[in-house]
Design a protein around this motif. Structure first.
Motif, PDB file in Angstrom:
ATOM      1  N   ARG A  58      61.826  57.576 116.321  1.00 19.09           N
ATOM      2  CA  ARG A  58      62.675  57.857 115.161  1.00 19.09           C
ATOM      3  C   ARG A  58      62.302  59.192 114.515  1.00 19.09           C
ATOM      4  N   LYS A  59      63.300  59.970 114.168  1.00 20.00           N
ATOM      5  CA  LYS A  59      63.088  61.209 113.428  1.00 20.00           C
ATOM      6  C   LYS A  59      63.011  60.894 111.934  1.00 20.00           C
ATOM      7  N   GLY A  60      62.306  61.744 111.199  1.00 17.87           N
ATOM      8  CA  GLY A  60      62.227  61.540 109.764  1.00 17.87           C
ATOM      9  C   GLY A  60      60.802  61.348 109.300  1.00 17.87           C
ATOM     10  N   PRO A  61      60.606  61.226 107.991  1.00 17.42           N
ATOM     11  CA  PRO A  61      59.250  61.098 107.444  1.00 17.42           C
ATOM     12  C   PRO A  61      58.608  59.770 107.806  1.00 17.42           C
ATOM     13  N   GLY A  66      46.564  76.057 120.503  1.00 19.85           N
ATOM     14  CA  GLY A  66      46.261  74.635 120.506  1.00 19.85           C
ATOM     15  C   GLY A  66      47.496  73.783 120.712  1.00 19.85           C
ATOM     16  N   TRP A  67      47.352  72.494 120.381  1.00 15.40           N
ATOM     17  CA  TRP A  67      48.433  71.533 120.564  1.00 15.40           C
ATOM     18  C   TRP A  67      48.577  70.670 119.321  1.00 15.40           C
ATOM     19  N   LEU A  68      49.829  70.375 118.988  1.00 11.60           N
ATOM     20  CA  LEU A  68      50.155  69.416 117.946  1.00 11.60           C
ATOM     21  C   LEU A  68      50.878  68.231 118.573  1.00 11.60           C
ATOM     22  N   ARG A  69      50.874  67.108 117.875  1.00  9.18           N
ATOM     23  CA  ARG A  69      51.650  65.959 118.315  1.00  9.18           C
ATOM     24  C   ARG A  69      52.339  65.333 117.106  1.00  9.18           C
ATOM     25  N   ARG A  70      53.427  64.657 117.362  1.00 12.38           N
ATOM     26  CA  ARG A  70      54.120  63.892 116.330  1.00 12.38           C
ATOM     27  C   ARG A  70      53.776  62.428 116.510  1.00 12.38           C
ATOM     28  N   ARG A  71      53.314  61.805 115.422  1.00  9.95           N
ATOM     29  CA  ARG A  71      52.885  60.403 115.476  1.00  9.95           C
ATOM     30  C   ARG A  71      53.450  59.672 114.271  1.00  9.95           C
ATOM     31  N   PHE A  72      54.471  58.853 114.513  1.00  8.53           N
ATOM     32  CA  PHE A  72      55.108  58.050 113.468  1.00  8.53           C
ATOM     33  C   PHE A  72      55.489  58.894 112.254  1.00  8.53           C
ATOM     34  N   GLY A  73      56.109  60.034 112.515  1.00 14.97           N
ATOM     35  CA  GLY A  73      56.626  60.869 111.445  1.00 14.97           C
ATOM     36  C   GLY A  73      55.650  61.884 110.900  1.00 14.97           C
ATOM     37  N   THR A  74      54.428  61.897 111.394  1.00 14.11           N
ATOM     38  CA  THR A  74      53.419  62.852 110.952  1.00 14.11           C
ATOM     39  C   THR A  74      53.091  63.799 112.099  1.00 14.11           C
ATOM     40  N   LEU A  77      54.424  63.279 126.213  1.00 13.36           N
ATOM     41  CA  LEU A  77      55.506  63.150 125.251  1.00 13.36           C
ATOM     42  C   LEU A  77      54.958  63.287 123.835  1.00 13.36           C
ATOM     43  N   PHE A  78      55.694  63.992 122.991  1.00 10.38           N
ATOM     44  CA  PHE A  78      55.384  64.244 121.585  1.00 10.38           C
ATOM     45  C   PHE A  78      54.356  65.353 121.369  1.00 10.38           C
ATOM     46  N   TRP A  79      53.850  65.987 122.422  1.00 14.72           N
ATOM     47  CA  TRP A  79      52.987  67.161 122.274  1.00 14.72           C
ATOM     48  C   TRP A  79      53.854  68.415 122.195  1.00 14.72           C
ATOM     49  N   ARG A  80      53.368  69.421 121.456  1.00 16.01           N
ATOM     50  CA  ARG A  80      53.966  70.756 121.502  1.00 16.01           C
ATOM     51  C   ARG A  80      52.881  71.792 121.229  1.00 16.01           C
TER      52      ARG A  80
END
Length: 469
Positions: free
Chosen positions: A186-189, A296-304, A288-291
């Motif tokens: 899901r997208k969003g906060p 370095g690398w970031l990931r999205r985890r449950f809106g964070t 999946l969810f890495w960018r």
């Protein structure tokens, strides 16, 4: 893509009647000595209540628009899962076990996971959120009355040791896991919150041996005694496994990042042909969810959005990615029997345990389970949950891909209907073991077998590697 196995159980034509009569079924184990009807009722109610509390959390933290939206074609709208949970409970526990009249037979087809693939479900005449909640609550009230007034030991396989209640509790918890996957997509906060996994003074994975030798010899795989085990976990049988080495901890983000930065996704020699075609077609270059973020690398985890932590087990990788990493590292994925031997066999006594730590049910000190935390614990955590040989985190944190296809055990018998396991057997699905932070203890044990398509990445999957001794 086909639906994930957590979509089951399904009430197939005539299946519930055959199960209730015990025709062609493998009888679950009898209750443990001293486990009387009152204790079983208490366990059934507590387990079903725990599942429903989690369902409520996952469906009350978003608004109606989010409940009815399809956040990914790979997943159902959350409101479909909610009503499906109630419908399965109605069909199995109210109608079949309790012998009560149907409440909503008109929606059976709508919530049939085999009849409607996920991509089509938003087009169905789904119950709106308020009606879905009321329906599921009404069924649960009626089922609690069934539990109170229905014998739990009547000689039929479906009721022995309260199996039907355990099956439905596992089904709801499996759907809770799929709903948590939907929340991740899901997208969003952020709308879900949980404490961080406990800090444990283990020194981390670097203080542990990188691998453990599992000696050659026989062990007992599967179960014939676990009361709520599913048909694909049965029967117990002997396997002779050659000696092998297995990673002490799951492969970490830091270790996997080395594969990424060494050009692993650009080098065809590490990949199975279908995996290579998959990553080229979809331009996949990381979990999946890495960018990338600079160097370095970031990931999205449950809106964070957060930096990828190097000391955590890698998450959201497909079987093809796990297999490619293992080849790059000069190793391989463990077979399913190797994984289970590492998790359950005690070479000092020759005994086969329910869990790596012994026969006791999982406790918070043993494993990261039940959505207590919304991430894996760092590699090397949970020393109290280690196997007799010192392998860590075999239960919880991340599902672990194995090299094995999902196949029946010798002596397998369908119970309570073919659509639970039998229709998935074959070379299309790979076996995952061990559970994840998203899995409840009722749906995770040393014998529990999960299976999925090798392209799946949205699931809470990681892996560890092995090599021949």
């Amino acid at each position: 893509m086909t639906d994930r196995p957590a979509e089951t159980p399904k009430t197939a034509q005539g299946a519930t009647a055959r199960a209730a009569q015990g025709q062609g079924a493998t009888t679950p184990a009898p209750p443990a000595p001293g486990q009387d009807a009152a204790a079983l009722r208490e366990r059934a109610v507590a387990t079903l209540t725990r599942a429903r509390d989690r369902t409520a959390l996952l469906t009350s933290c978003v608004d109606e628009q989010d409940l009815t939206a399809q956040h990914s074609p790979l997943m159902s709208p959350l409101v479909w899962d909610l009503a499906h949970i109630g419908n399965q409970e109605e069909q199995w526990l109210l109608r079949t076990v309790g012998g009560r009249d149907a409440v909503r037979p008109d929606i059976d087809s709508i919530y049939d996971a085999f009849e409607h693939p996920r991509s089509e479900r938003p087009t169905l005449p789904l119950l709106p959120p308020a009606e879905a909640r009321a329906y599921a609550a009404d069924i649960r009230d009626r089922v609690l009355d069934v539990i109170e007034h229905t014998p739990l030991h009547d000689g039929t396989p479906l009721l022995d040791a309260g199996f039907a209640y355990g099956m439905i509790a596992q089904h709801e918890q499996q759907h809770d896991e799929t709903m948590l996957i939907t929340h991740q997509l899901r997208k969003g906060p952020a709308v879900l919150h949980a404490p961080e996994p406990p800090a444990q003074d283990t020194g981390g994975a670097t203080a542990l041996p990188t691998e453990v030798l599992v000696p050659a010899g026989p062990f007992t795989m599967g179960t014939s005694t676990e009361p709520w085990a599913l048909d694909n976990e049965r029967p117990a049988h002997q396997r002779l496994v050659p000696a092998f080495h297995i990673d002490t901890v799951p492969v970490t983000n830091g270790a996997y990042r080395a594969f990424v930065e060494d050009g692993g996704y650009e080098d065809e020699r590490w990949w199975a042909p279908r995996g290579w075609a998959q990553i080229r077609e979809h331009s996949i270059g990381a979990p999946l969810f890495w960018r990338r973020d600079g160097g370095g690398w970031l990931r999205r985890r449950f809106g964070t959005v957060e930096p990828v932590p190097d000391d955590e087990p890698v998450l959201h990788v497909s079987w093809y990615e796990a297999d490619a990493y293992a080849r790059w590292a000069g190793r391989r994925l463990p077979t399913e029997e190797e994984w289970e031997k590492a998790a359950r066999h005690d070479p000092a006594t020759g005994e086969t345990r329910r869990y790596p730590w012994g026969d006791a049910d999982p406790a918070p000190e043993h494993a990261n389970l039940g959505q207590r935390h919304l991430r894996p614990a760092r590699a090397g955590s949970y020393p109290a949950g280690a196997s007799p040989l010192g392998v860590r985190q075999l239960i919880g944190d991340v599902w672990e891909w194995t090299s094995s296809d999902f196949l029946p055990y010798p002596g397998f018998r369908v119970f309570p209907y073919p659509e639970y396991s039998q229709v998935f057997f074959g070379g299309d699905h790979k076996v995952l073991r061990g559970g994840s932070f998203a899995v409840d203890a009722v749906a995770c044990r040393g014998t529990f077998r999960n299976w999925d398509l090798p392209v799946r990445r949205q699931i809470f999957s990681g892996f560890r590697t092995a090599r021949d001794a």
